[in-house]
Write an enzyme that holds these catalytic residues in place. Structure first.
Site: not given
Ligand SMILES: CCCCCCCCCCCCCCCC(=O)N[C@@H](Cc1ccccc1)C(=O)O
Ligand SMILES: [Zn+2]
Ligand SMILES: [Zn+2]
Length: 529
Positions: A153, A217
């Protein structure tokens, strides 16, 4: 044939060599007792003769398949992803999603990966109406299974601001464009694609594994991941580890670090959605009271925004991350990161300067919804604001709530918890942690240009938390290079993946599955026998 035998002999010898070399001495180089030595020799002989266990071919993984794909396969790989992007599998809210598209996506997977969905080694189940669980049967039941996860999704994508329509899956300048190319149809398709290519080459895995593909998700995973987890728990499944989205091969995220580094997240932040509400008596705007619900609430949320939660740099996995990264930096950052016992106060301040690194050191406070007022000449009876906190692994929901109460410090502001969950426990990343070690090995072989692999914290949330009851090895890693601009495109505009990045993701999973079959537990010290 001769070449194949030679490879097999070579692999056999190189696998044996480390064991022979250390025989008679423990890991610290001390001599071990004669009895332990004889015991070790007996075990070794029994393993090599293979009279009761699996054949030497199975033990040494001589049947390894190289991750090389033909031109025709490379075209099919990218076309399959483009087709997946074109299906608008949007989760709008807990109540609303594009169910037609979710069902169509299931049909699409069956069509483009026929070998996977017809294999006698694989059991396919639809869970929670649209999510998918695949159970891949390995030949060696003594090996604990693992799980690969992803979700199909996506968040909504209004067309404004995009260079190409978000559900076009168009290829332009070496990139496939569209919603879900990074989050997270790339992983869904890469997992199935790698398995399809392995099966076509007659690969049959030794270690069983699960593939869990969620359909909700983006709005909590309650109908998909949570149900799959309950099903596996009821079947008594315990996982050696699982791999989900949540971290990348990072490029240009840290000042003065030009080289990419792979971050495998071993911790995931918790979350708290808190609604603040102020009720006041409504009235005529021509004679307003000294304070209104809007004014009181604004002041409260402003105090929260202006008062960051405490910096938790000293606890959690981040210190280890920076320590490992220190040798990649030049002077003086290498000295600062390499000597945190002395420079922790300075480094923790440095981390606060950028909004992404700031999210690694503390619970974040994001004011995301504000509602008040009904008419221009009416004193509003009700004002409401919703705040999204992402909780640092070293804090709890309760602690954050307590801090919020103290910062708001106004009894007229009511606090309503809409949703909350604790941070995930930190997964192991030491030499005995099979999931971490397998990912690290595979990163090093598929991406030789990546010098360093570090454990990290995922600042967002994933479906993986629903599986915490099945394993203590939760690893969040997408084998894809990501720059800050790519990070902004996730849930933003112009989300895209380079064809090269996507091909490498398929290659990575192709290798990972094979590595999981040949993984050797670290040899215990001889004096422990
Ligand atoms: C030292 C350098 C650090 C760099 C950090 C970069 C971080 C990159 C992170 C990327 C994360 C991608 C994953 C995204 C997942 C996502 O969108 N989740 C969503 C959906 C969600 C909301 C509530 C409950 C569960 C899920 C969210 O967290 O909002
Ligand atoms: Zn995701
Ligand atoms: Zn996401």
């Amino acid at each position: 044939m001769i070449g194949q035998r030679r490879v097999r002999l070579w692999t056999f010898r190189s696998k044996l060599w480390p064991d022979w070399r250390g025989l008679g001495r423990d890991m610290a180089g001390r001599c071990v007792s004669g009895r332990a030595l004889i015991a070790a020799l007996l075990i070794l002989l029994a393993t090599v003769s293979g009279s009761t266990g699996p054949s030497s071919r199975e033990i040494w993984g001589a049947s390894r398949i190289p991750s090389q794909f033909s031109e025709e396969e490379r075209v099919a790989i990218k076309e399959a992803l483009k087709g997946a992007i074109q299906i608008p599998t949007v989760s709008f809210s807990h109540e609303e999603s594009n169910t037609t598209a979710l069902a169509e996506f299931g049909e699409y997977m069956r069509k483009v990966f026929p070998t996977v969905f017809h294999s006698s080694l694989i059991r396919h189940e639809v869970v929670g109406t649209y999510s998918h669980l695949l159970t891949v049967q390995g030949s060696d039941p003594s090996l604990q299974p693992y799980m690969l996860m992803a979700h199909f999704d996506v968040v909504p994508a209004p067309e404004e601001g995009w260079d190409v329509p978000p559900f076009s899956g168009l290829e332009r300048d070496g990139f496939i464009h569209g919603r879900g190319t990074l989050d997270n149809k790339n992983s869904v398709m890469a997992i199935l694609q790698a398995l399809e290519l392995l099966l076509i080459r007659n690969y049959s895995p030794r270690r069983s594994f699960f593939i869990a593909l969620g359909h909700d998700e983006e709005v909590s995973g309650i109908k998909g991941a949570q149900k799959i987890s309950a099903l596996l728990q009821a079947r008594g499944v315990r996982l050696a580890f699982l791999v989900d989205e949540g971290s990348f091969i990072m490029e240009d995220f840290l000042p003065n670090l030009k080289k990419p580094f792979a971050m495998i997240s071993v911790a995931e932040k918790g979350a708290l959605d808190l609604m603040l509400q102020v009720n006041m008596t409504p009235g005529h705007s021509s004679a307003p009271p000294k304070e209104t619900s809007i004014g009181i609430l604004s002041a409260a949320v402003s105090r929260l925004e202006q008062t960051p939660m405490p910096n938790m740099f000293g606890s959690g996995p981040l210190k280890q991350t920076l320590k490992l990264l220190s040798r990649e930096f030049s002077f003086p950052t290498n000295i600062l990161f390499g000597n945190l016992w002395l420079f922790q106060p300075i480094v923790s301040r440095l981390m606060e300067r950028n909004h992404i690194t700031n999210a690694l050191v503390r619970t974040t406070t994001a004011l995301t919804i504000f509602n008040a007022g009904v008419k221009v000449n009416v004193i509003p009876p009700l004002a409401q604001a919703t705040i999204n906190f992402r909780i640092h692994p070293s804090q709890t929901v309760r602690e954050v709530l307590e801090l919020v109460k103290n910062i708001v410090a106004d009894d007229r502001v009511q606090l309503h918890v809409l949703r909350s969950f604790e941070p995930l426990p930190v997964s192991p990343s030491d030499a005995t942690a099979i999931g971490y070690q397998l990912l690290q090995q595979t990163i090093q072989s598929v991406f030789p240009e990546v010098n360093i692999v570090v454990p990290g914290i995922c600042i967002a949330n994933t479906d993986s938390r629903h599986y915490a009851n099945l394993t203590n090895g939760i690893y969040l890693f997408n084998p894809v290079f990501l720059q800050p601009q790519g990070f902004s495109s996730i849930h933003g505009i112009n989300e895209k993946i380079s064809v090269r990045n996507y091909e490498n993701q398929v290659k990575f999973i192709f290798e990972l599955i094979q590595n999981a079959d040949t993984y050797k537990e670290p040899v215990p010290h001889l004096h422990e026998l």
